[in-house]
Motif scaffolding. Structure first.
Motif, mmCIF file in Angstrom:
data_model
loop_
_atom_site.group_PDB
_atom_site.id
_atom_site.type_symbol
_atom_site.label_atom_id
_atom_site.label_comp_id
_atom_site.label_asym_id
_atom_site.label_seq_id
_atom_site.Cartn_x
_atom_site.Cartn_y
_atom_site.Cartn_z
ATOM 1 N N SER A 273 -29.073 -31.558 40.461
ATOM 2 C CA SER A 273 -30.218 -32.336 39.975
ATOM 3 C C SER A 273 -29.800 -33.721 39.487
ATOM 4 O O SER A 273 -28.667 -33.939 39.038
ATOM 5 C CB SER A 273 -30.933 -31.588 38.850
ATOM 6 O OG SER A 273 -30.062 -31.398 37.758
ATOM 7 N N SER A 274 -30.742 -34.659 39.603
ATOM 8 C CA SER A 274 -30.646 -36.009 39.024
ATOM 9 C C SER A 274 -29.431 -36.788 39.492
ATOM 10 O O SER A 274 -28.755 -37.450 38.707
ATOM 11 C CB SER A 274 -30.672 -35.929 37.493
ATOM 12 O OG SER A 274 -31.876 -35.366 37.040
ATOM 13 N N ASN A 275 -29.152 -36.731 40.785
ATOM 14 C CA ASN A 275 -28.155 -37.604 41.386
ATOM 15 C C ASN A 275 -28.807 -38.953 41.683
ATOM 16 O O ASN A 275 -30.017 -39.111 41.524
ATOM 17 C CB ASN A 275 -27.604 -36.967 42.669
ATOM 18 C CG ASN A 275 -26.139 -37.268 42.903
ATOM 19 O OD1 ASN A 275 -25.658 -38.341 42.543
ATOM 20 N ND2 ASN A 275 -25.436 -36.331 43.503
ATOM 21 N N ARG A 276 -28.004 -39.919 42.106
ATOM 22 C CA ARG A 276 -28.520 -41.264 42.369
ATOM 23 C C ARG A 276 -27.952 -41.817 43.659
ATOM 24 O O ARG A 276 -26.788 -41.584 43.998
ATOM 25 C CB ARG A 276 -28.143 -42.214 41.222
ATOM 26 C CG ARG A 276 -28.855 -41.927 39.911
ATOM 27 C CD ARG A 276 -30.242 -42.501 39.886
ATOM 28 N NE ARG A 276 -30.954 -42.171 38.660
ATOM 29 C CZ ARG A 276 -32.164 -42.616 38.353
ATOM 30 N NH1 ARG A 276 -32.797 -43.416 39.184
ATOM 31 N NH2 ARG A 276 -32.757 -42.258 37.238
ATOM 32 N N SER B 75 -32.312 -35.109 44.037
ATOM 33 C CA SER B 75 -31.879 -33.821 43.498
ATOM 34 C C SER B 75 -31.822 -32.804 44.619
ATOM 35 O O SER B 75 -32.678 -32.797 45.512
ATOM 36 C CB SER B 75 -32.841 -33.339 42.411
ATOM 37 O OG SER B 75 -32.829 -34.206 41.295
ATOM 38 N N THR C 272 -33.596 -41.556 42.657
ATOM 39 C CA THR C 272 -33.184 -40.214 42.233
ATOM 40 C C THR C 272 -33.227 -39.251 43.412
ATOM 41 O O THR C 272 -34.214 -39.202 44.145
ATOM 42 C CB THR C 272 -34.107 -39.688 41.126
ATOM 43 O OG1 THR C 272 -34.001 -40.530 39.983
ATOM 44 C CG2 THR C 272 -33.730 -38.258 40.729
#
Length: 211
Positions: free
Chosen positions: A180-183, A147, A145
């Protein structure tokens, strides 16, 4: 020189604290962080703060500095001392959790002290936060993760590579858009931007079961 600062927020897991202490030359507890250190089986080199939370013990064998200045919080006091004692790489633990207003204040402190250290990193049991330089590259495990947050107002000209949701000369702005909450989908990841203060959160590698 690497220094560890332990604050009075959510305590780090014992292996996380131990890992950093193995590499550190100075261990500072910010006020109630001294209690956390003791609870985790460690003694800091010193405790500093207004001492409204720290509980002294007759077994303590370290310096205690009382600083009653109410214009600075305990983290600011600890970072000022770390800089004076030649710490160049600072890791701050126990800096999130508990009261949300104190967490937000500590993010402001991160910005104000960032230029005083070669690296200044906030770390908790879930991951790592720090202010990005204008150009950043890192090898990260696929699926990690990541962000991105504009720490103060607006960040412009962001380019990312290696993330599931890429940015191409785009902006992030408080209250309007964040990242937020990228991968991570490929490594190394690369991030550049033109203006502003860009905060990154990198989630802890879930394969590290010891944490």
């Amino acid at each position: 020189m690497k220094g560890i600062i332990l604050c009075n927020g959510l305590p780090p897991k014992a292996p996380l604290l131990r890992m950093h202490l193995e590499e550190a030359q100075l261990f500072i507890a910010a006020d109630g962080g001294g209690n956390t250190a003791r609870d985790l089986g460690h003694q800091p080199d010193l405790v500093i703060g207004d001492l409204d939370s720290f509980r002294p013990s007759q077994d303590d064998d370290f310096e205690v500095i009382k600083d009653t200045d109410q214009e600075t919080n305990d983290l600011e006091k600890a970072l000022e001392l770390a800089a004076k004692r030649s710490v160049s790489h600072a890791v701050v633990l126990g800096v999130t959790g508990q009261r949300i207003d104190q967490t937000l204040k500590n993010l402001s402190v991160l910005k104000s002290f960032n230029d005083q250290f070669d690296t200044l990193v906030f770390e908790d049991n879930f991951g790592t936060m720090f202010l990005l330089p204008r150009s950043y590259s890192a090898e990260l495990t696929e699926g990690t993760t990541v962000s991105l947050f504009p720490l103060s107002g607006r960040v412009e000209g962001i380019h990312t590579q290696g993330l599931k949701y890429p940015l191409r000369d785009e902006s992030l702005e408080n209250g309007i858009r964040d990242g937020s909450s990228n991968r991570v989908i490929s490594s190394p990841i690369e991030i550049t931007y033109r203006t502003g203060d860009l905060l990154i959160f990198v989630g802890r590698d879930e394969t590290q079961d010891e944490f």
